[in-house]
Design an enzyme around this catalytic site. Sequence first.
Site, PDB file in Angstrom:
ATOM      1  N   VAL A 165       0.837  -1.211   0.000  1.00 40.22           N
ATOM      2  CA  VAL A 165       0.000   0.000   0.000  1.00 40.22           C
ATOM      3  C   VAL A 165       0.872   1.262   0.000  1.00 40.22           C
ATOM      4  O   VAL A 165       0.605   2.217  -0.748  1.00 40.22           O
ATOM      5  CB  VAL A 165      -0.974  -0.001   1.198  1.00 40.22           C
ATOM      6  CG1 VAL A 165      -1.806   1.272   1.211  1.00 40.22           C
ATOM      7  CG2 VAL A 165      -1.888  -1.224   1.132  1.00 40.22           C
ATOM      8  N   LYS A 224      -6.568  -0.904  11.031  1.00 43.69           N
ATOM      9  CA  LYS A 224      -7.869  -1.205  11.637  1.00 43.69           C
ATOM     10  C   LYS A 224      -7.740  -1.870  13.005  1.00 43.69           C
ATOM     11  O   LYS A 224      -8.500  -1.590  13.927  1.00 43.69           O
ATOM     12  CB  LYS A 224      -8.728  -2.052  10.702  1.00 43.69           C
ATOM     13  CG  LYS A 224      -8.125  -3.383  10.326  1.00 43.69           C
ATOM     14  CD  LYS A 224      -8.236  -3.675   8.866  1.00 43.69           C
ATOM     15  CE  LYS A 224      -7.318  -2.774   8.093  1.00 43.69           C
ATOM     16  NZ  LYS A 224      -7.013  -3.149   6.758  1.00 43.69           N
ATOM     17  N   ILE A 258     -13.252   1.538  -0.942  1.00 43.36           N
ATOM     18  CA  ILE A 258     -14.609   2.107  -0.816  1.00 43.36           C
ATOM     19  C   ILE A 258     -14.550   3.244   0.209  1.00 43.36           C
ATOM     20  O   ILE A 258     -14.148   3.015   1.352  1.00 43.36           O
ATOM     21  CB  ILE A 258     -15.622   1.037  -0.338  1.00 43.36           C
ATOM     22  CG1 ILE A 258     -15.612  -0.181  -1.259  1.00 43.36           C
ATOM     23  CG2 ILE A 258     -17.011   1.640  -0.227  1.00 43.36           C
ATOM     24  CD1 ILE A 258     -16.512  -1.324  -0.777  1.00 43.36           C
ATOM     25  N   LYS A 273     -12.993  -3.851  11.428  1.00 43.12           N
ATOM     26  CA  LYS A 273     -13.618  -2.845  10.561  1.00 43.12           C
ATOM     27  C   LYS A 273     -15.034  -2.532  11.052  1.00 43.12           C
ATOM     28  O   LYS A 273     -15.468  -1.378  11.037  1.00 43.12           O
ATOM     29  CB  LYS A 273     -13.656  -3.363   9.116  1.00 43.12           C
ATOM     30  CG  LYS A 273     -12.254  -3.547   8.524  1.00 43.12           C
ATOM     31  CD  LYS A 273     -12.313  -4.348   7.227  1.00 43.12           C
ATOM     32  CE  LYS A 273     -10.944  -4.617   6.640  1.00 43.12           C
ATOM     33  NZ  LYS A 273     -10.952  -5.619   5.578  1.00 43.12           N
ATOM     34  N   VAL A 291     -11.013   0.709   6.515  1.00 46.33           N
ATOM     35  CA  VAL A 291     -12.238  -0.084   6.304  1.00 46.33           C
ATOM     36  C   VAL A 291     -12.564  -0.193   4.819  1.00 46.33           C
ATOM     37  O   VAL A 291     -12.699   0.828   4.137  1.00 46.33           O
ATOM     38  CB  VAL A 291     -13.443   0.534   7.050  1.00 46.33           C
ATOM     39  CG1 VAL A 291     -14.678  -0.337   6.859  1.00 46.33           C
ATOM     40  CG2 VAL A 291     -13.135   0.719   8.528  1.00 46.33           C
TER      41      VAL A 291
END
Length: 440
Positions: A20, A111, A142, A211, A138
């Site tokens: 990431v 998270k 999205i 989450k 989360v």
Amino acid sequence: MNTRPSPRTVSIGLAGLGNVGAGVVKNLERNRDLIIQRTGCDLRVRRVLVRDPARARDVALPAEALTQRWQDLVEDPQLQIVVELIGGTSTAYDLICAALRAGKVVVTGNKALLAERGQELFALAEQCGVPIFFEAAVAGGIPIIQVLQEGLVGNRILSIHGIINGTCNYILTRMAQAGLSYQEALGEAQQKGYAEADPTLDVSGWDAAHKAIILASLSYGFWIEQSCVRVQGIESIDPLDFKFAARLGYVIKLLSVIRADEQGLVEVRTEPTLLPQGHVLASVSGSYNAVLVNGDVVGETLFYGRGAGQDPTSSSVISDLCEAAMIQAGTLRHSGFVPHGLYGRSKPAGETLSCYYLRLQVDDVPGVLAQVAAQLGRLEIGISSVIQPEDLEDSSGCTPLVLMLDAAPLARMHEALRALEALPCVRAAPSWMRVERLQA
Ligand code: HSE
């Protein structure tokens, strides 16, 4: 003439250059001009915490930008934002606390840390007057955190139903559609890079539960205790249950449910659950995530997309970075997690109500159904349907008996399971799952 002011440079310290982290560097570069046009800020990653500076990487960063000391990100007064993407709950916690104390805006995708210590961290952020952003924590790409914090700010959240672990959704989809065993589907997920070499956090249900805790805390304005959350993984689902679920008109999903009852008690749970085949969440397949939010003003809204992976997750980190940069530039105000205590109490798991699917392995002799029904009747648990297939008797004379049960509190269901398991005619531990009878 319409001249744009020159962009304001915002300097970032990035902790973690894994999948990431590298995606954040790569995609900031790719859309630099667009981001400048939209935000007026030029986001520059100046310092990066890595484990091994000598390792070859896909992203080009000057050697002097790399460090192995997390303190370098905090002590450098030039850095205005610290992004934490190292995971874990110890160094990440120390780094975030120190960054907040140093007045730096924090962006994190962690998270587990927020679910465990979110209350302390947001209290510290409040005290230090700098926000923590956590869109990437989360559902990957999205933007569900912004949805709850901004898009649905004028709603009381009635419920959230989410498929928020891509690894589990991939495994369950393959078990249902290709008839694979759990181990076969897990192996395939690992081969395709959806599941980690150690998949425990995902398959135990805890990644999705973390989450869910974050979504519930945001929705109801008080930090949900992990101990109040019911979590069940997918490791022990039998392929037979997919067959019966399908025959009854359902699919099996690892579903996170967040819901407030009329008294304002908030239930948070993550467990394999039967969903009607016709419901929109039933068609969320493979590694995709989806979150169905029901607000008292808006009604039902659905958010769908990739819940993991380099590009989707870095999209969420970059969204946070843009917001953080605009705050630094004074063009936006954000108050982070806002405790509002609308409800304020978690519902004990034992009181949560649902319908159930139950599969028993029983002796195929007269009177067995009556014994099972008697135990359920004694506990006032209604039976809505029964299947006893004629063709599945094994060599020892045992057969599956599948029952769909009416709504009952979880504690009473546990009592029924204990009573049923104690019956001599019940030959194995019962297999059971919740059923969510959502309207399609
Ligand atoms: N491992 C997670 C998933 C993504 O499979 O959805 C990160 O939380």
